[in-house]
Scaffold this active site. Structure first.
Site, short mmCIF file in Angstrom:
data_model
loop_
_atom_site.label_atom_id
_atom_site.label_comp_id
_atom_site.label_asym_id
_atom_site.label_seq_id
_atom_site.Cartn_x
_atom_site.Cartn_y
_atom_site.Cartn_z
N HIS A 121 12.19 10.48 9.19
CA HIS A 121 11.65 9.40 8.70
C HIS A 121 12.73 8.59 7.65
O HIS A 121 13.39 9.37 6.85
CB HIS A 121 10.23 9.43 7.62
CG HIS A 121 9.27 9.49 8.63
ND1 HIS A 121 8.07 9.48 8.03
CD2 HIS A 121 8.99 10.03 9.85
CE1 HIS A 121 6.88 9.53 9.07
NE2 HIS A 121 7.72 9.82 10.33
N TYR A 161 2.04 4.50 1.22
CA TYR A 161 1.32 4.89 0.13
C TYR A 161 0.82 3.55 -0.76
O TYR A 161 1.40 2.55 -0.92
CB TYR A 161 2.47 5.20 -1.12
CG TYR A 161 3.11 6.62 -0.80
CD1 TYR A 161 4.12 6.66 0.14
CD2 TYR A 161 2.71 7.74 -1.56
CE1 TYR A 161 4.58 7.91 0.57
CE2 TYR A 161 3.49 9.01 -1.26
CZ TYR A 161 4.44 9.06 -0.34
OH TYR A 161 4.95 10.11 0.24
N PRO A 171 0.70 16.38 -6.44
CA PRO A 171 1.31 16.26 -4.90
C PRO A 171 1.73 14.91 -4.24
O PRO A 171 2.13 14.82 -3.52
CB PRO A 171 -0.04 16.91 -4.00
CG PRO A 171 -1.05 16.49 -4.67
CD PRO A 171 -0.80 16.65 -6.19
N LYS A 210 6.76 17.25 -3.74
CA LYS A 210 7.76 17.90 -4.46
C LYS A 210 7.54 19.40 -4.47
O LYS A 210 8.30 20.17 -4.38
CB LYS A 210 7.91 17.50 -5.79
CG LYS A 210 8.55 16.20 -5.77
CD LYS A 210 9.81 15.86 -4.77
CE LYS A 210 10.22 14.69 -5.04
NZ LYS A 210 11.53 14.35 -3.84
N TYR A 215 12.95 10.13 -4.01
CA TYR A 215 11.72 10.56 -3.04
C TYR A 215 12.82 11.56 -2.19
O TYR A 215 11.96 12.59 -1.64
CB TYR A 215 11.16 9.36 -2.73
CG TYR A 215 10.25 9.61 -1.53
CD1 TYR A 215 10.55 9.87 -0.27
CD2 TYR A 215 9.03 9.50 -1.88
CE1 TYR A 215 9.73 10.20 0.80
CE2 TYR A 215 7.95 9.48 -0.90
CZ TYR A 215 8.27 10.19 0.31
OH TYR A 215 7.17 10.34 1.16
C1 PHB Z 1 1.37 15.14 3.48
O1 PHB Z 1 1.67 14.93 4.47
O2 PHB Z 1 0.57 16.07 3.08
C2 PHB Z 1 2.10 14.50 2.20
C3 PHB Z 1 3.12 13.74 2.55
C4 PHB Z 1 3.88 12.96 1.58
C5 PHB Z 1 3.20 13.00 0.08
C6 PHB Z 1 2.25 13.81 0.01
C7 PHB Z 1 1.48 14.48 1.03
O3 PHB Z 1 3.85 12.18 -0.62
#
Ligand code: PHB
Ligand code: APR
Length: 395
Positions: free
Chosen positions: A72, A201, A294, A298, A386
């Site tokens: 990505h 997000y 979460p 990280k 990130y």
């Molecule tokens: C996930 O795919 O579980 C996931 C991906 C990105 C995040 C948090 C969880 O920031």
């Protein structure tokens, strides 16, 4: 039993450390109290920083990741029903991230270790760690119905935040910093293709939502829910309706695809950091030392960063006799842990609706989000954190 490095825990931290030590010719034994099946099926996050991908490749554990992982090059932030993409390569030194489930990383590392690696004992519960301040620490463990001992040069606790290793650091020495957030995550797996190619997000009017994925045909989605929520409180249709509302944007004909929900669980949002990450010949790595919310995915990446430091430190010690990198481990690891904790806390508090927050607080959140959307410098700082600060440094 006797070995160089005794590793407690066969999660990503313990398995990657064992693989790295084995490739460096350093003897180790991994003690894991659960079964192989349990360890390989624990659902966790699935976003890998560039440094994590590089570390897995360097130890020959990225074959399936490179074949099946999804690279990505950005994510989307949504707030006030508008979408703002953050591009990673143009804002960093070309860094990207990889979507690949932690369960698959564990399967890959277990398979490698069982095929050609150091002893990995499942069903081996570490009971105590003795002599951490001596030069021959001992792990007492129970396996196959027998109490046994593992004599080591060093012991590394990779046994999670509630394991025995962290507890073996005396309370007089150990400092734990913590924050509990006033909300939790309801996570689902669904047999439906993701509705966006990249992660989304969203700070919706009624709370946070995240659209992630596990494969081109499996979506992974999260909703902010009140603490104390139980998964059965949320029937599938209610979940989909709320995700729809929070991820909605006015400017496009974007629609959330729905499908059969195959897993549903609630996770509390908390941050815990324990200092120091070393006590004599006992080291802590991964969740054994720290848990971060979460939101920024990280947890796994921090475990890998700890192990990257530790593996280099043990190689220096066993190959050259230098104790300097090992003596620097706790301070260096914690510097990066705190940066990841800060970023995870920022991202969490920026995107989640705090119960009882004032209108002023809401405006502050939106101002922080607008800054990332409008400013290249702010977006670059976001992208740097990130995609992951460089391993072995906090620059
Ligand atoms: C996930 O795919 O579980 C996931 C991906 C990105 C995040 C948090 C969880 O920031
Ligand atoms: N003896 C042996 N094994 C133990 C003991 C014990 N006393 N206590 C715990 N364990 C094992 C657990 O069964 C687990 O397999 O230690 C392992 C710890 O693994 P993780 O919890 O996955 O921690 P870590 O390897 O640091 O990986 C961190 O996993 O939990 C996620 O979100 C976290 O993504 C992050 C990653």
């Amino acid at each position: 039993m006797r070995t160089g490095v005794g590793v407690i825990g066969a999660g990503p931290a313990g398995l990657l450390l064992a693989r790295s030590l084995y490739l460096a010719g350093i003897g180790c034994v991994v003690l894991e109290n659960r079964s192989r099946g349990h360890v390989e099926c624990r659902r966790r996050a699935g976003m890998l920083e560039q440094g994590t991908v590089d570390a897995l490749r360097a130890c020959g554990a990225a074959g399936r990741l490179d074949a099946e992982g999804m690279e990505h090059r950005g994510i989307e932030l949504r707030f006030e029903r508008a979408a703002h993409r953050v591009d990673f390569p143009s804002l960093t030194d070309g860094r990207t991230v990889m979507i690949y489930a932690q369960t698959e990383i564990v399967k890959d590392l277990v398979g490698l270790q069982l095929a050609d690696g150091p002893p990995l004992l499942f069903g081996a519960a570490a009971l105590s760690i003795e002599g951490a301040l001596s030069d021959r620490p001992v792990v007492r463990f129970r396996h196959a119905g027998r109490d046994q001992t593992l004599e080591c040069d060093y012991v590394v606790g990779c046994d999670g935040f509630h394991g025995i290793a962290r507890a073996a650091v005396p309370a007089a020495v150990r400092r734990t910093y913590e924050r509990d957030y006033p909300y939790s995550w309801l996570g689902i797996l669904a047999d439906v293709p993701p509705s966006s190619e990249e992660l989304v997000y969203a700070r919706g009017a009624s709370g946070f939502a995240l659209q992630s994925m596990r494969s081109p045909s499996v979506s992974r989605l999260y909703l902010q829910v009140p603490n104390g929520t139980l998964a059965p409180d949320w029937p599938d249709e209610r979940i989909w309706d709320e995700l729809d509302a929070r991820l909605a944007v006015d400017s496009t004909d974007w629609r959330l695809k729905r499908g059969p929900v195959t897993d549903k669980s609630v996770t509390p949002m908390r941050c815990r950091v324990t200092e120091p990450m070393r006590y004599g010949r006992l080291l802590l790595a991964g969740d054994a030392a720290h848990i971060v919310p979460p939101t920024g995915a990280k947890g796994l990446n921090l475990a890998v960063a700890d192990v990257h430091l530790l593996a280099r430190a043990f190689a220096a010690l066993y190959h050259t006799g230098s104790t300097e990198p090992l003596d620097a481990y706790s301070e260096l690891a914690l510097r990066r842990v705190w940066q990841a904790a800060r970023f995870s806390d920022d991202l969490t508090t920026m995107l989640h609706m705090r119960p009882g927050a004032s209108p002023f607080h809401d405006r502050m959140q939106l101002a922080r989000l607008h800054r990332i959307a409008d400013s290249r410098e702010a977006a670059a700082e976001f992208a740097a954190n990130y995609t992951g600060l460089p391993l072995c440094s906090t620059g």
